[in-house]
Scaffold this motif. Structure first.
Motif, PDB file in Angstrom:
ATOM      1  N   VAL A  87      44.700  27.312  40.786  1.00  0.00           N
ATOM      2  CA  VAL A  87      43.233  27.217  39.694  1.00  0.00           C
ATOM      3  C   VAL A  87      42.208  26.021  40.512  1.00  0.00           C
ATOM      4  O   VAL A  87      42.061  26.287  41.564  1.00  0.00           O
ATOM      5  CB  VAL A  87      42.599  27.335  38.548  1.00  0.00           C
ATOM      6  N   LYS A 134      42.994  24.419  43.239  1.00  0.00           N
ATOM      7  CA  LYS A 134      42.903  24.417  44.985  1.00  0.00           C
ATOM      8  C   LYS A 134      41.275  26.071  44.826  1.00  0.00           C
ATOM      9  O   LYS A 134      41.049  25.532  46.138  1.00  0.00           O
ATOM     10  CB  LYS A 134      44.056  25.147  45.901  1.00  0.00           C
ATOM     11  N   TRP A 135      41.531  26.871  44.403  1.00  0.00           N
ATOM     12  CA  TRP A 135      40.795  28.065  44.510  1.00  0.00           C
ATOM     13  C   TRP A 135      39.483  26.901  44.185  1.00  0.00           C
ATOM     14  O   TRP A 135      38.603  28.203  44.580  1.00  0.00           O
ATOM     15  CB  TRP A 135      41.072  29.155  43.692  1.00  0.00           C
ATOM     16  N   PHE A 188      36.477  28.128  46.644  1.00  0.00           N
ATOM     17  CA  PHE A 188      35.598  28.537  45.957  1.00  0.00           C
ATOM     18  C   PHE A 188      34.809  28.616  45.369  1.00  0.00           C
ATOM     19  O   PHE A 188      33.668  29.269  45.231  1.00  0.00           O
ATOM     20  CB  PHE A 188      36.378  30.193  45.803  1.00  0.00           C
ATOM     21  N   ILE A 228      38.085  34.272  39.037  1.00  0.00           N
ATOM     22  CA  ILE A 228      38.853  33.653  38.444  1.00  0.00           C
ATOM     23  C   ILE A 228      40.214  34.528  37.907  1.00  0.00           C
ATOM     24  O   ILE A 228      41.495  34.728  38.891  1.00  0.00           O
ATOM     25  CB  ILE A 228      39.115  32.169  37.908  1.00  0.00           C
ATOM     26  N   TRP A 287      40.586  37.163  40.860  1.00  0.00           N
ATOM     27  CA  TRP A 287      41.683  36.419  42.093  1.00  0.00           C
ATOM     28  C   TRP A 287      43.263  35.858  41.564  1.00  0.00           C
ATOM     29  O   TRP A 287      43.747  37.117  42.279  1.00  0.00           O
ATOM     30  CB  TRP A 287      40.427  35.261  42.771  1.00  0.00           C
ATOM     31  N   THR A 288      43.475  35.989  40.392  1.00  0.00           N
ATOM     32  CA  THR A 288      44.866  35.822  39.743  1.00  0.00           C
ATOM     33  C   THR A 288      45.119  36.726  39.576  1.00  0.00           C
ATOM     34  O   THR A 288      46.570  36.976  39.294  1.00  0.00           O
ATOM     35  CB  THR A 288      44.525  34.522  38.589  1.00  0.00           C
ATOM     36  N   GLY A 338      37.235  36.124  48.890  1.00  0.00           N
ATOM     37  CA  GLY A 338      37.486  34.893  47.709  1.00  0.00           C
ATOM     38  C   GLY A 338      36.656  35.055  46.264  1.00  0.00           C
ATOM     39  O   GLY A 338      37.193  34.833  44.862  1.00  0.00           O
ATOM     40  N   TRP A 339      35.447  36.099  46.163  1.00  0.00           N
ATOM     41  CA  TRP A 339      35.226  36.171  44.880  1.00  0.00           C
ATOM     42  C   TRP A 339      34.970  37.617  44.328  1.00  0.00           C
ATOM     43  O   TRP A 339      34.777  38.825  45.752  1.00  0.00           O
ATOM     44  CB  TRP A 339      33.509  35.452  45.319  1.00  0.00           C
TER      45      TRP A 339
END
Length: 270
Positions: A106, A108-109, A113, A121, A124-125, A180-181
Motif C-alpha cells: 500500500v 508503494k501504491w 497513485f 485501494i 486495487w488490492t 491504477g484507480w
C-alpha cells in the motif's frame, strides 16, 4: 513467505532447479502432471480444457520460488523461460509477515497513485475494507480533500509539485497509469465506454497534461492511427503527431496483436 504447495508444485520446482532455466513446455515433459487438463468454466461456450502448467508456474512465482525470465523469441512473445529465484536472489525472497507485506504494497501504491480514496485501494488490492483500514493505520498517512471526497496521501508526499510543461504521450493497453484507480472521472471523463472493453481492460490511450484525450492503434501494415475524444487544440495535436511518429519508428517491423479490442480500437482497425 509461504513455502508450502501441492506435490506438483514441489516436483516442478525440483525440475526447474535441476535444469536451471526452462520453459513451461520443457517442464511439462519433466513433470507429466503439469499436462493435467481442467475445464475452468464447463458451462460456458468459450471455455476450453487447458493444461495446468501456467497456473502452477504462476503460483510458484507468487510464492517467491521461481522468476519469469525473458520471452522466447521477440519481446512480443507470450512464451517465457523460468528460473529458480536463487538465480536472481541467492538468498531467496526475504520473509515478511502478512501485515508487513500489506504495508509495503500500500505504501508503494500510494507513492505512485496517491492521493486516492480508500475505496480505490480496496478495489486495487481486492482486500476487505477492514484489511485496508488496518494497513493504513500502520502507515504515516493523512486525509486530503479530493474535490469534495476524502482521500489518503502519504505524509511525506505533501510538498507542492511544480506544474510541468505541456506534454502529450501515447500509453499502451493495460498501462498501470490508467489502470491504477477505480475512481477515474478526473482523468478519463465520460470516455470509458469507448476506451475500455467489457471486462474493464483499457486499450492504448493518448494523454495530454494528465488526462486521457484519445486512443490509438497499430494497424496490420504498421501504421499508427488515432482518434481524439476531446478537442485539444492545434498545439497538442502537433505534439501528439510527433509522438505517433516516434512510436511508429520504435515499433519498426514489429506488429503487436492485442488479446482484446476496445470499441475505439475496433473502429480504427476497420
Amino acid at each position: 513467505m509461504c513455502r508450502c504447495g501441492s506435490p506438483v508444485e514441489a516436483e516442478t520446482h525440483a525440475a526447474l532447479l535441476a535444469r536451471g532455466v526452462a520453459t513451461g513446455a520443457q517442464l511439462s515433459k519433466d513433470v507429466p502432471r503439469l499436462r493435467t487438463q481442467v475445464n475452468p468454466a464447463p458451462d460456458k461456450s468459450y471455455s476450453r480444457p487447458t493444461n495446468i502448467t501456467t497456473w502452477v508456474l504462476v503460483a510458484l512465482g507468487c510464492e517467491g520460488r521461481i522468476v519469469r525470465g525473458r520471452p522466447n523469441g521477440s519481446w512480443t512473445s507470450s512464451q517465457y523461460s523460468w528460473v529458480p529465484v536463487e538465480s536472481w536472489l541467492p538468498g531467496g525472497v526475504a520473509a515478511l509477515s502478512v501485515e508487513q507485506a500489506r504495508a509495503e504494497l500500500v505504501g508503494k501504491w500510494l507513492h505512485a497513485f496517491g492521493p486516492a480514496p480508500v475505496s480505490d485501494i480496496k478495489w486495487w488490492t481486492g482486500w476487505t475494507l477492514g484489511e485496508v483500514r488496518a494497513t493504513l493505520a500502520g502507515l504515516d498517512v493523512i486525509e486530503v480533500d479530493l474535490d469534495g471526497a476524502v482521500g489518503v496521501l502519504l505524509a511525506e508526499d505533501t510538498e507542492p509539485v511544480a506544474a510541468p510543461e505541456p506534454w502529450a504521450a501515447l500509453l499502451p493497453a493495460l498501462d498501470p497509469t490508467p489502470m491504477g484507480w477505480q475512481s477515474r472521472g478526473w482523468y478519463l471523463g465520460p470516455h470509458g465506454p469507448v476506451l475500455f472493453d467489457r471486462n474493464g481492460n483499457i486499450g492504448p490511450t493518448i494523454w495530454c497534461d494528465g488526462r486521457i484525450v484519445g486512443g490509438w492503434v497499430q494497424r496490420k501494415d504498421g501504421e499508427i492511427v488515432y482518434r481524439l475524444v476531446e478537442d485539444v487544440g492545434s498545439e497538442y495535436v502537433a505534439m501528439i503527431e510527433r509522438e505517433v511518429a516516434k512510436i511508429a519508428e520504435w515499433f519498426g517491423d514489429v506488429r503487436v496483436i492485442p488479446r482484446f479490442r476496445t470499441p475505439l480500437e475496433r473502429e480504427l482497425t476497420t
